[in-house]
Write a protein that holds these residues in place. Structure first.
Motif: not given
Ligand code: SF4
Length: 258
Positions: A142, A35, A30-32, A119, A90, A28, A40-41
């Motif tokens: 978001k 999360c 980004i880093r919410c 996302c 992800g 992924c 998945s990151q």
């Molecule tokens: S997997 Fe979803 S919640 Fe997790 S960091 Fe990525 S966009 Fe954000």
């Protein structure tokens, strides 16, 4: 490169219409802070403890043929329920797009409905490649305030908004998914800001799902040997209902939950 997948969930009923098989791609951009799928990151395989406390490597590569075979095995259930396959993560749209485009085209060719869970922090041209073969986008929004978006996810929301416009302009179907978190994105300014922007930009939305924050991912951080710094709360039921009514009054079809 063939992407890594960390889970294939059969008989999923929260990732789009009907009964679906959901494929979770690993990686992924980004880093919410909230999360709940930290595994998945990262784009590469990694070690994670399973329920029995044993370490296992998560992240596996599949050929397109293998994935299609796994998904096609349940076609009868998709046909009966109006379901299909959901590509999630992800962020599926930041994987090797030659692979993803071919996969989506193949599902489309054999009559399996494709939903993309995204996302929005993705190069716009990636959406253009798969739009003709995609039945629905589950699109996360978001925060409408870009500074706040950067604070909580590490990146601005410029691409998120640009791509939402792009999909709408190409007549892609959009199910907007709003994860709602107390003291982060549920005050009047945050909610009205979303409605105002959607209407100003003339974005066509099929439906909206309001998803209250949950902290089910806490154990996963521990199992990955990572610190979980989350300290968020879900909004009250009363506030969730107020937000639902607000969107409904603005003319949207709204559901609380997935
Ligand atoms: S997997 Fe979803 S919640 Fe997790 S960091 Fe990525 S966009 Fe954000």
């Amino acid at each position: 490169m063939i992407p890594y997948i960390f889970n294939i969930q059969k008989f999923s009923v929260h990732d789009g219409p009907g009964v679906r098989t959901t494929i979770f791609f690993k990686g992924c951009p980004i880093r919410c802070m909230w999360c709940h799928n930290p595994e998945s990151q990262k784009y590469k395989p990694e070690v994670m403890k399973n329920r029995d406390g044993k370490e296992e490597m998560i992240g596996k590569q599949y050929t397109i043929k293998q994935l299609v075979k796994i998904v096609q095995a349940d076609q009868i259930f998709y046909d009966q329920s109006g379901g299909g396959v959901t590509l999630s993560g992800g962020e599926v749209m930041t994987q090797d797009m030659d692979y993803i485009e071919e996969l989506v085209k193949e599902f489309h060719r054999i009559g399996i409905s494709v939903v993309i869970d995204t996302c929005g922090v993705v190069p716009p041209s990636n959406y253009e490649r798969i739009l003709p073969y995609t039945d629905l986008f589950l699109y996360d929004l978001k925060l409408i305030n870009s500074q706040m978006h950067t604070k909580y996810t590490g990146v601005s929301n410029d691409l998120v908004l640009e791509n939402l416009k792009l999909i709408s302009n190409h007549r892609g179907k959009i199910n907007l998914r709003l994860i709602l978190i107390k003291d982060v994105n549920v005050d009047d300014q945050a909610i009205c800001g979303i409605v105002d922007w959607l209407q100003e930009q003339n974005i066509s939305i099929e439906s909206i799902n309001l998803l209250p924050y949950h902290d089910f991912g806490r154990d996963k951080y521990r199992n990955l040997n990572r610190e979980c710094t989350q300290n968020f709360e879900k909004p009250s039921d009363e506030r969730m209902n107020e937000i639902k009514e607000y969107f409904e009054k603005a003319g949207y079809s709204v559901k609380v939950g997935g």
